[in-house]
Write an enzyme that holds these catalytic residues in place. Structure first.
Site, PDB file in Angstrom:
ATOM      1  CG  HIS A  56      -2.033  -0.901   1.191  1.00  0.00           C
ATOM      2  ND1 HIS A  56      -3.089  -1.132   2.113  1.00  0.00           N
ATOM      3  CD2 HIS A  56      -2.292  -2.069   0.469  1.00  0.00           C
ATOM      4  CE1 HIS A  56      -4.037  -1.920   1.629  1.00  0.00           C
ATOM      5  NE2 HIS A  56      -3.361  -2.632   0.639  1.00  0.00           N
ATOM      6  CD  GLU A  58      -2.068   4.425   3.012  1.00  0.00           C
ATOM      7  OE1 GLU A  58      -1.683   3.580   1.740  1.00  0.00           O
ATOM      8  OE2 GLU A  58      -3.050   4.592   3.344  1.00  0.00           O
ATOM      9  CB  CYS A  86      -6.906   0.035   4.923  1.00  0.00           C
ATOM     10  SG  CYS A  86      -5.163  -0.621   4.974  1.00  0.00           S
TER      11      CYS A  86
END
Lengths: 158, 158
Positions: A56, A58, A86
């Site tokens: 992801h 991040e 998330c």
């Protein structure tokens, strides 16, 4: 200078990252980590390209920031991301000791920073993250919506 | 054969991983990922050695499993870990589509698989993980407690 001017500036940088993901036909999410007005980490979603569930935006940006400053504790850092994180990424914000999170679009289905849960501010955890959501929300949301619209049209065509 | 016999076998493998972390003076947590009775991923906590907040045992094991089977979707896999996963790792279980989680000791302070929250079974998320906690709990807990006891004694000595 109003902090929000910086917030817009760095969110535009996160959007640039999201566009890189878009060009690779990944869900277009982008992220930068900022410390003392300097970008120390960047990332965009690469789950499909790398065949890795952890890629992801991040997590990539956090990993590169930690490498850059040679410390796993990202005190004094702000993370900018185009989509509400998330559960996994929200946990990573806490465990990397990020001070502040600024995100663009809300993710009402799986967002863990205000939508279905607000993990980085839970009193039980040993670090709290300050959160600002909805910066450049319209643009961030459009990028995501456009991606899924094209995907649906393509799948319909098959 | 009773599935629990396998569970004990693989938890011992996870404990072997935890001991590797212990030998590196890391918080001793170890993990293996199993698919069709084969270990396809291993990991132990390396946050301090790698100066990387993402190097929890579970994330390392998930990443190596995904690489091994060349897919980010770990359907049909069971993850064994000596300590109840944190928020970040619980999210990773969901996003990597792991079928089943077996853990040793409960982490009442920050565990996200039953203690302060039960993330991998939340109805809002698009994948559910079956959870079995407390396998070889006493041994797994002792390894952790011993680590922190020694740490406290060392800090006292300084």
């Amino acid at each position: 200078m109003d902090k929000k001017i910086d917030d817009f500036y760095y969110m535009r940088e996160a959007i640039k990252e999201a566009m890189k993901a878009r060009n690779k036909e990944e869900i277009p999410v982008g992220c930068v980590v900022v410390k003392e007005n300097k970008i120390i980490g960047r990332g965009h979603n690469l789950v499909e390209s790398k065949n890795n569930p952890l890629k992801h935006a991040e997590l990539i940006a956090i990993e590169s920031a930690a490498k850059k400053i040679n410390s796993w504790r990202l005190h004094g850092c702000t993370l900018y991301v185009t989509l509400e994180p998330c559960a996994m990424c929200s946990g990573a914000l806490v465990y990397s000791r990020i001070d502040r999170l600024v995100f663009g679009a809300y993710d009402y289905k799986r967002g863990y920073c205000g939508s279905i849960e607000n993990l980085p501010t839970r009193k039980e955890l040993n670090h709290k993250v300050e959160i600002l959501g909805g910066i450049m929300e319209e643009e961030c949301l459009l990028i995501i919506q456009d991606f899924f619209k094209k995907l649906r049209m393509r799948n319909k065509g098959n």
